[in-house]
Scaffold this motif. Structure first.
Motif, PDB file in Angstrom:
ATOM      1  N   LEU A  23       0.828  -1.204   0.000  1.00 54.67           N
ATOM      2  CA  LEU A  23       0.000   0.000   0.000  1.00 54.67           C
ATOM      3  C   LEU A  23       0.865   1.257   0.000  1.00 54.67           C
ATOM      4  O   LEU A  23       0.543   2.238  -0.689  1.00 54.67           O
ATOM      5  N   ALA A  24       1.949   1.239   0.749  1.00 54.42           N
ATOM      6  CA  ALA A  24       2.864   2.384   0.768  1.00 54.42           C
ATOM      7  C   ALA A  24       3.471   2.605  -0.616  1.00 54.42           C
ATOM      8  O   ALA A  24       3.607   3.749  -1.067  1.00 54.42           O
ATOM      9  N   PHE A  25       3.811   1.511  -1.310  1.00 52.30           N
ATOM     10  CA  PHE A  25       4.356   1.647  -2.659  1.00 52.30           C
ATOM     11  C   PHE A  25       3.312   2.225  -3.611  1.00 52.30           C
ATOM     12  O   PHE A  25       3.631   3.047  -4.467  1.00 52.30           O
ATOM     13  N   ALA A  26       2.057   1.819  -3.449  1.00 54.14           N
ATOM     14  CA  ALA A  26       0.986   2.352  -4.292  1.00 54.14           C
ATOM     15  C   ALA A  26       0.844   3.859  -4.088  1.00 54.14           C
ATOM     16  O   ALA A  26       0.709   4.614  -5.057  1.00 54.14           O
ATOM     17  N   VAL A  27       0.906   4.302  -2.846  1.00 49.91           N
ATOM     18  CA  VAL A  27       0.817   5.730  -2.559  1.00 49.91           C
ATOM     19  C   VAL A  27       2.045   6.456  -3.116  1.00 49.91           C
ATOM     20  O   VAL A  27       1.934   7.542  -3.686  1.00 49.91           O
ATOM     21  N   LEU A 141       6.205  -6.968 -16.134  1.00 44.31           N
ATOM     22  CA  LEU A 141       4.863  -7.113 -15.577  1.00 44.31           C
ATOM     23  C   LEU A 141       4.290  -5.746 -15.228  1.00 44.31           C
ATOM     24  O   LEU A 141       4.997  -4.894 -14.694  1.00 44.31           O
ATOM     25  N   THR A 142       3.009  -5.570 -15.509  1.00 43.34           N
ATOM     26  CA  THR A 142       2.336  -4.320 -15.164  1.00 43.34           C
ATOM     27  C   THR A 142       1.973  -4.322 -13.682  1.00 43.34           C
ATOM     28  O   THR A 142       2.046  -5.356 -13.013  1.00 43.34           O
ATOM     29  N   MET A 143       1.546  -3.175 -13.192  1.00 40.99           N
ATOM     30  CA  MET A 143       1.150  -3.065 -11.786  1.00 40.99           C
ATOM     31  C   MET A 143       0.038  -4.058 -11.421  1.00 40.99           C
ATOM     32  O   MET A 143       0.144  -4.739 -10.397  1.00 40.99           O
ATOM     33  N   PRO A 144      -1.033  -4.184 -12.231  1.00 42.28           N
ATOM     34  CA  PRO A 144      -2.064  -5.173 -11.879  1.00 42.28           C
ATOM     35  C   PRO A 144      -1.542  -6.614 -11.896  1.00 42.28           C
ATOM     36  O   PRO A 144      -1.993  -7.444 -11.114  1.00 42.28           O
ATOM     37  N   MET A 145      -0.590  -6.904 -12.768  1.00 44.67           N
ATOM     38  CA  MET A 145      -0.007  -8.247 -12.785  1.00 44.67           C
ATOM     39  C   MET A 145       0.757  -8.512 -11.494  1.00 44.67           C
ATOM     40  O   MET A 145       0.671  -9.605 -10.930  1.00 44.67           O
ATOM     41  N   TRP A 146       1.493  -7.504 -11.022  1.00 48.80           N
ATOM     42  CA  TRP A 146       2.203  -7.645  -9.755  1.00 48.80           C
ATOM     43  C   TRP A 146       1.226  -7.807  -8.599  1.00 48.80           C
ATOM     44  O   TRP A 146       1.439  -8.601  -7.684  1.00 48.80           O
ATOM     45  N   CYS A 147       0.136  -7.039  -8.643  1.00 48.27           N
ATOM     46  CA  CYS A 147      -0.883  -7.162  -7.591  1.00 48.27           C
ATOM     47  C   CYS A 147      -1.469  -8.569  -7.579  1.00 48.27           C
ATOM     48  O   CYS A 147      -1.619  -9.175  -6.510  1.00 48.27           O
ATOM     49  N   LEU A 148      -1.777  -9.085  -8.758  1.00 48.99           N
ATOM     50  CA  LEU A 148      -2.314 -10.445  -8.861  1.00 48.99           C
ATOM     51  C   LEU A 148      -1.333 -11.447  -8.256  1.00 48.99           C
ATOM     52  O   LEU A 148      -1.722 -12.323  -7.471  1.00 48.99           O
TER      53      LEU A 148
END
Length: 169
Positions: A23-27, A141-148
């Protein structure tokens, strides 16, 4: 030092810390790199926050019996599966050709400027704007791929930690 040999409390607190770091990385990517999140990104953040809460509660409670640990493991796996579903949808949207109209909602900045906070929150949860833009990649890998990937790893982690045999009592 094998983390699967740690006590359940530390294992769950590690899961909460990983979610907090994500979450910190997302922010960071939003504030420092200027990557505006779409509605699916916000949903993924909410799922990571919910997963962090489950891990934190499990870590603070630290049940000593197997059914208690399994309950937390299953709950964390369910939350991780929901997050994986959201991330999987985002990956699918990004995989569509550019000329195909895929949407998930207007940018958050626009919503904040044009409506109140409660209305903006409601709009984000029901939005239909474009999520197909790929603004960031790492190792292909894209951000959503990393999230997955992280949802899958954290879900497996929760179940493994809950299933490890320990001394009762």
């Amino acid at each position: 030092m094998n983390p699967l040999r740690w006590n359940f409390r530390l294992q769950m607190l590690l899961g909460a810390a990983v979610c907090g770091g994500l979450l910190a990385f997302a922010v960071y990517t939003q504030v420092r790199l200027g990557l505006e999140p779409c509605s699916l990104c916000i949903y993924q953040r909410l799922a990571f926050a919910a997963l962090a809460v489950v891990f934190l509660l499990a870590g603070l409670h630290g049940p000593r019996n197997r059914p208690g640990r399994l309950s937390y493991g299953v709950l964390a796996a369910i939350v991780a599966a929901i997050g994986a579903g959201i991330a999987g949808r985002h990956v699918w949207v990004q995989a569509q050709p550019q000329d195909v109209m895929t949407s998930c909602g207007p940018p958050l900045e626009f919503l904040n400027q044009t409506m109140g906070p409660l209305e903006a929150f409601r709009t984000v949860l029901t939005a239909t704007g474009n999520c197909g833009d790929i603004d960031w990649t790492f190792l292909g890998l894209t951000m959503p791929m990393w999230c997955l990937l992280w949802y899958l790893l954290l879900g497996i982690w929760a179940v493994l930690c809950a299933m490890v045999k320990r001394k009762e009592g």
